[in-house]
Design a protein around this motif. Structure first.
Motif, PDB file in Angstrom:
ATOM      1  N   UNK A  95      24.020 -22.793  14.590  1.00  0.00           N
ATOM      2  CA  UNK A  95      25.328 -22.682  15.240  1.00  0.00           C
ATOM      3  C   UNK A  95      25.274 -21.577  16.288  1.00  0.00           C
ATOM      4  N   UNK A  96      25.809 -21.863  17.468  1.00  0.00           N
ATOM      5  CA  UNK A  96      25.739 -20.900  18.572  1.00  0.00           C
ATOM      6  C   UNK A  96      26.871 -19.879  18.457  1.00  0.00           C
ATOM      7  N   UNK A  97      26.727 -18.972  17.500  1.00  0.00           N
ATOM      8  CA  UNK A  97      27.721 -17.926  17.286  1.00  0.00           C
ATOM      9  C   UNK A  97      27.281 -16.686  18.060  1.00  0.00           C
ATOM     10  N   UNK A  98      28.102 -16.169  18.984  1.00  0.00           N
ATOM     11  CA  UNK A  98      27.718 -14.965  19.734  1.00  0.00           C
ATOM     12  C   UNK A  98      27.400 -13.809  18.783  1.00  0.00           C
ATOM     13  N   UNK A  99      26.475 -12.964  19.189  1.00  0.00           N
ATOM     14  CA  UNK A  99      26.042 -11.855  18.343  1.00  0.00           C
ATOM     15  C   UNK A  99      27.210 -10.973  17.908  1.00  0.00           C
ATOM     16  N   UNK A 100      28.156 -10.730  18.836  1.00  0.00           N
ATOM     17  CA  UNK A 100      29.259  -9.842  18.515  1.00  0.00           C
ATOM     18  C   UNK A 100      30.307 -10.483  17.597  1.00  0.00           C
ATOM     19  N   UNK A 101      30.094 -11.782  17.252  1.00  0.00           N
ATOM     20  CA  UNK A 101      31.014 -12.449  16.328  1.00  0.00           C
ATOM     21  C   UNK A 101      30.352 -12.783  14.993  1.00  0.00           C
ATOM     22  N   UNK A 102      29.127 -12.291  14.768  1.00  0.00           N
ATOM     23  CA  UNK A 102      28.420 -12.628  13.530  1.00  0.00           C
ATOM     24  C   UNK A 102      29.087 -12.029  12.292  1.00  0.00           C
ATOM     25  N   UNK A 103      29.932 -11.011  12.479  1.00  0.00           N
ATOM     26  CA  UNK A 103      30.670 -10.471  11.340  1.00  0.00           C
ATOM     27  C   UNK A 103      31.694 -11.487  10.825  1.00  0.00           C
ATOM     28  N   UNK A 104      32.133 -12.381  11.717  1.00  0.00           N
ATOM     29  CA  UNK A 104      33.138 -13.380  11.348  1.00  0.00           C
ATOM     30  C   UNK A 104      32.483 -14.621  10.749  1.00  0.00           C
ATOM     31  N   UNK A 105      31.384 -15.063  11.347  1.00  0.00           N
ATOM     32  CA  UNK A 105      30.659 -16.224  10.850  1.00  0.00           C
ATOM     33  C   UNK A 105      29.210 -16.166  11.287  1.00  0.00           C
ATOM     34  N   UNK A 106      28.306 -16.485  10.373  1.00  0.00           N
ATOM     35  CA  UNK A 106      26.882 -16.521  10.698  1.00  0.00           C
ATOM     36  C   UNK A 106      26.539 -17.795  11.459  1.00  0.00           C
TER      37      UNK A 106
END
Length: 272
Positions: A95-106
């Motif tokens: 999943x293309x989750x931005x690095x700065x949003x990895x706290x929300x979803x991996x």
């Protein structure tokens, strides 16, 4: 629905979420999806898998028929869309989750297989996937996450993110309406934070009254929703989510910048 694979395929429920509707071609019977890492960020998926949920499939067929396809074409399109066949020439970052949003979803989790199928359905060319509609592909992504057990708010926020991408890629008035929505969002978030701070913590706030600013900012969420057209619900979820996601993402991004600076210093000093 028809089976797009050979009769020797062994379909096993995906072990991560057995009731999700996802089935994996796994001769071991364990329902595992294998991946191989080929560089720092890219992986190759080893197993064929498919999504099987009669209600979701029939809903897609109905929408395609309404869009002009005959039923046999629609069912063939859905069969193709719901089946992932690995290819060496199509690596994935999951999943293309931005690095700065990895706290929300991996980048991996119960949404993994839904994300892999969704990535197959969209590209830089508008509406070029198996379903012939990026908007419908986004909806399919949300439904796959639903049956996989992704919580309601999380899956709707993730759907809003891909819907934003769809409107941007479409270009034309859709992109300009999105730009306007983003500008209104910045104003709304600023007004909400500023007026809430003035009401709760006596922050200085000279733009109108704090209460009036807060009411206008909250109303703006609904006023701006039509800028997303048929995906207006994504606008509402995105606006509400931005109130707390954006500040957290900003702090995370700042921490990342500090980390990169420290790594740069370490390289300069040739620390080992």
């Amino acid at each position: 629905m028809g089976d797009a694979t050979s009769s020797t395929t062994r379909w096993v429920p995906w072990r991560v979420a057995p009731s999700s509707g996802f089935e994996v071609d796994d001769p071991t019977g364990r329902g595992s999806v294998g991946i191989v890492q080929i560089d720092e960020r890219q992986f190759v998926v080893l197993n064929t898998f498919r999504y099987s949920d009669e209600d979701v499939e029939n809903d897609l067929v109905t929408k395609l028929v309404r869009g002009g396809m005959d039923e046999s074409q629609a069912r063939a399109a859905v069969d193709k869309a719901r089946t992932f066949v690995p290819r060496d020439d199509n690596p994935t970052d999951l999943a293309s989750v931005p690095r700065f949003m990895r706290w929300f979803e991996d980048s991996y989790g119960k949404h993994s297989l839904a994300a892999l199928i969704h990535d197959e359905l969209i590209s830089d060319a508008v509406n070029s996937g198996a379903l012939g509609s990026d908007t419908l592909s986004d909806r399919f992504f949300r439904e796959m996450m639903r049956t996989s057990g992704v919580p309601w708010l999380k899956r709707w926020i993730m759907w809003s993110a891909v819907a934003l991408r769809t409107r941007w890629i479409a270009g034309g008035y859709r992109r300009w309406s999105l730009v306007l929505w983003l500008l209104l969002s910045i104003v709304g978030i600023t007004a909400t934070v500023g007026s809430a701070g003035a009401l709760l913590f006596d922050w200085p706030w000279t733009v109108w009254s704090p209460t009036g600013s807060l009411v206008v900012a909250l109303l703006m969420i609904f006023v701006a929703a039509p800028l997303w057209g048929r995906q207006w619900a994504a606008s509402l979820i995105g606006a509400v989510g931005a109130l707390w996601l954006v500040p957290a993402a900003a702090v995370t991004s700042l921490a990342w910048v500090v980390y990169r600076a420290l790594e740069g210093i370490a390289r300069t000093l040739r620390l080992r």
